[in-house]
Design a protein around this motif. Structure first.
Motif, mmCIF file in Angstrom:
data_model
loop_
_atom_site.group_PDB
_atom_site.id
_atom_site.type_symbol
_atom_site.label_atom_id
_atom_site.label_comp_id
_atom_site.label_asym_id
_atom_site.label_seq_id
_atom_site.Cartn_x
_atom_site.Cartn_y
_atom_site.Cartn_z
ATOM 1 N N PRO A 181 -10.578 -10.675 3.663
ATOM 2 C CA PRO A 181 -11.743 -9.837 2.698
ATOM 3 C C PRO A 181 -11.132 -11.932 2.309
ATOM 4 N N GLY A 182 -12.270 -11.764 1.662
ATOM 5 C CA GLY A 182 -12.302 -13.510 0.508
ATOM 6 C C GLY A 182 -10.636 -13.433 -1.417
ATOM 7 N N TYR A 183 -11.186 -12.245 -1.527
ATOM 8 C CA TYR A 183 -10.322 -12.306 -2.432
ATOM 9 C C TYR A 183 -8.805 -12.394 -1.538
ATOM 10 N N GLU A 184 -8.161 -12.174 -1.064
ATOM 11 C CA GLU A 184 -7.179 -12.118 0.286
ATOM 12 C C GLU A 184 -6.353 -13.481 0.381
ATOM 13 N N VAL A 185 -8.326 -13.372 1.317
ATOM 14 C CA VAL A 185 -7.299 -15.243 0.871
ATOM 15 C C VAL A 185 -7.237 -16.546 0.465
ATOM 16 N N ALA A 186 -8.135 -15.755 -0.698
ATOM 17 C CA ALA A 186 -8.018 -16.659 -2.232
ATOM 18 C C ALA A 186 -6.032 -16.276 -2.592
ATOM 19 N N VAL A 187 -5.925 -15.367 -2.772
ATOM 20 C CA VAL A 187 -4.727 -14.874 -3.037
ATOM 21 C C VAL A 187 -3.590 -16.057 -1.937
ATOM 22 N N LEU A 188 -3.711 -15.663 -0.817
ATOM 23 C CA LEU A 188 -2.355 -16.240 -0.636
ATOM 24 C C LEU A 188 -2.940 -18.251 -0.505
ATOM 25 N N MET A 189 -3.695 -18.630 -0.540
ATOM 26 C CA MET A 189 -3.498 -19.467 -0.877
ATOM 27 C C MET A 189 -3.028 -20.105 -1.880
ATOM 28 N N ALA A 190 -3.828 -19.214 -3.361
ATOM 29 C CA ALA A 190 -2.649 -19.615 -4.341
ATOM 30 C C ALA A 190 -1.683 -19.461 -4.159
ATOM 31 N N HIS A 227 1.849 -9.335 -0.249
ATOM 32 C CA HIS A 227 2.125 -10.867 -0.394
ATOM 33 C C HIS A 227 3.299 -11.777 -1.362
ATOM 34 N N HIS A 228 2.893 -11.412 -2.836
ATOM 35 C CA HIS A 228 3.925 -11.976 -4.260
ATOM 36 C C HIS A 228 5.334 -11.422 -3.568
ATOM 37 N N ARG A 229 5.818 -10.985 -2.746
ATOM 38 C CA ARG A 229 7.064 -10.428 -2.688
ATOM 39 C C ARG A 229 7.557 -10.578 -1.755
ATOM 40 N N GLY A 230 6.599 -11.151 -0.412
ATOM 41 C CA GLY A 230 7.147 -11.758 0.744
ATOM 42 C C GLY A 230 7.558 -13.363 0.490
ATOM 43 N N VAL A 231 6.738 -14.090 -0.863
ATOM 44 C CA VAL A 231 6.950 -15.356 -1.140
ATOM 45 C C VAL A 231 8.664 -15.396 -1.258
ATOM 46 N N GLU A 232 9.074 -14.313 -2.474
ATOM 47 C CA GLU A 232 10.096 -13.800 -2.758
ATOM 48 C C GLU A 232 11.093 -14.242 -1.673
ATOM 49 N N ARG A 233 10.338 -13.113 -0.214
ATOM 50 C CA ARG A 233 11.962 -13.264 0.901
ATOM 51 C C ARG A 233 12.201 -14.296 1.433
ATOM 52 N N VAL A 234 11.101 -15.044 1.518
ATOM 53 C CA VAL A 234 10.788 -16.187 2.400
ATOM 54 C C VAL A 234 12.270 -17.235 1.333
ATOM 55 N N ARG A 235 12.185 -17.074 0.443
ATOM 56 C CA ARG A 235 13.507 -18.433 -0.088
ATOM 57 C C ARG A 235 14.632 -18.165 -0.050
ATOM 58 N N GLU A 236 14.504 -16.655 0.198
ATOM 59 C CA GLU A 236 16.292 -16.249 0.668
ATOM 60 C C GLU A 236 16.075 -16.338 2.170
ATOM 61 N N ILE A 237 15.634 -15.939 2.912
ATOM 62 C CA ILE A 237 15.784 -16.618 4.508
ATOM 63 C C ILE A 237 15.707 -18.104 4.586
ATOM 64 N N VAL A 276 0.514 -1.480 0.192
ATOM 65 C CA VAL A 276 0.254 -0.206 0.255
ATOM 66 C C VAL A 276 0.464 1.047 -0.028
ATOM 67 N N ARG A 277 1.768 1.250 0.736
ATOM 68 C CA ARG A 277 2.974 2.129 0.599
ATOM 69 C C ARG A 277 3.484 2.703 -0.403
ATOM 70 N N ARG A 278 3.384 1.631 -1.475
ATOM 71 C CA ARG A 278 3.850 1.915 -2.328
ATOM 72 C C ARG A 278 2.796 2.014 -3.932
ATOM 73 N N GLY A 279 1.568 2.170 -3.270
ATOM 74 C CA GLY A 279 1.106 2.138 -4.045
ATOM 75 C C GLY A 279 0.203 0.666 -5.007
ATOM 76 N N PHE A 280 0.659 -0.307 -4.260
ATOM 77 C CA PHE A 280 0.179 -1.043 -4.783
ATOM 78 C C PHE A 280 -1.009 -2.016 -3.848
ATOM 79 N N ALA A 281 -1.451 -3.025 -4.977
ATOM 80 C CA ALA A 281 -2.536 -3.895 -4.272
ATOM 81 C C ALA A 281 -2.095 -4.751 -3.174
ATOM 82 N N ARG A 282 -2.335 -4.634 -1.885
ATOM 83 C CA ARG A 282 -2.157 -5.548 -0.874
ATOM 84 C C ARG A 282 -1.873 -7.081 -1.129
ATOM 85 N N THR A 283 -1.965 -7.472 -2.202
ATOM 86 C CA THR A 283 -1.906 -8.949 -2.356
ATOM 87 C C THR A 283 -0.166 -9.020 -3.501
ATOM 88 N N ALA A 284 -0.491 -7.731 -3.993
ATOM 89 C CA ALA A 284 1.800 -7.469 -4.837
ATOM 90 C C ALA A 284 2.919 -8.175 -3.271
#
Length: 244
Positions: free
Chosen positions: A72-81, A37-47, A27-35
């Motif tokens: 919200p349902g859409y955010e949960v669905a994105v996380l499951m994906a 989560h996508h970036r967070g997954v990349e961080r998991v790999r590094e750690i 949100v601070r960067r003007g993206f959707a919250r789900t963006a």
């Protein structure tokens, strides 16, 4: 370096991380919250890749809490994906890195196809002897303790366990983390300073580190600095330091 870490009794062998701040980062960067989560997954790999070289033997990652089901349902669905995508994309590399995976949480609440993928990942990596990776998905500390208490109560009611003889070790063994040492260090990102229903029993004597960076900005270098800082802490576990 690995030899030095192995001889250092003050190193954090089990590290647990509350991976917080994905949505705010986006949100601070003007993206959707789900963006975030996508970036967070990349961080998991590094750690995950960095952890063994830093002397970490068990890494527990708080990925989705029981409270997160209220998002919200859409955010949960994105996380499951994202969880599905992570398993499908990373299982080969995780296995090649000799990492063993064990998922923590109420997996019966998750989509059935995701449950199958989780089981397959656990089975594929079951024989590995390196880092133990414990993603906590649909996890809540209170529900975990309640589940363990009900299990012990049922055994007592069936006559297979003396309720007066139940010990802390019995309770610990009945938790999702049974057989795993308690965390030495719990890290939370995003500047929040609460435990959020995470490892309530297991973290009784853990050290804590709260960092301002949101999870997508948490780097392996910062991880290493926190582990080095942990090594300098005096952990007395309620005891008084010996007089000199």
């Amino acid at each position: 370096m690995a030899g030095e870490l192995a001889e250092n009794p003050s190193r954090a062998r089990h590290v647990a991380i509350i991976m917080d701040g994905n949505g705010r980062w986006a949100v601070r960067r003007g993206f959707a919250r789900t963006a975030g989560h996508h970036r967070g997954v990349e961080r998991v790999r590094e750690i995950v890749q960095a952890a063994p070289g830093l002397g970490v033997e068990t890494l527990t990652l708080y990925a989705f809490s029981t409270e997160n089901w209220h998002r919200p349902g859409y955010e949960v669905a994105v996380l499951m994906a994202l969880f599905r995508r992570y398993i499908l994309r990373e299982v080969g590399e995780i296995d090649a890195q000799n990492v063993r995976v064990r998922f923590l949480g109420e997996r019966e609440r998750l989509p059935r196809d995701l449950q199958r993928l989780m089981t397959q990942m656990e089975e594929r990596t079951a024989g590995n002897t390196g880092l133990l990776l414990q993603p906590a998905i649909s996890y809540g500390g209170r529900s975990e303790i309640l589940r363990a208490a009900r299990q012990l109560a049922a055994e007592a009611a069936a006559g297979s366990r003396d309720p007066a003889a139940i010990t802390e070790e019995d309770m610990a063994a009945a938790l999702y983390t049974g057989g795993t040492a308690d965390p030495d260090l719990v890290i939370r990102t995003s500047g929040e300073t609460r435990i959020s229903n995470f490892l309530l029993w297991q973290a009784a004597y853990a050290e804590f580190a709260f960092v301002e960076e949101c999870w997508p900005d948490f780097t392996a270098e910062q991880f290493a600095r926190l582990l080095a800082e942990f090594a300098g802490r005096d952990r007395r576990f309620g005891r008084v330091a010996a007089a000199t």
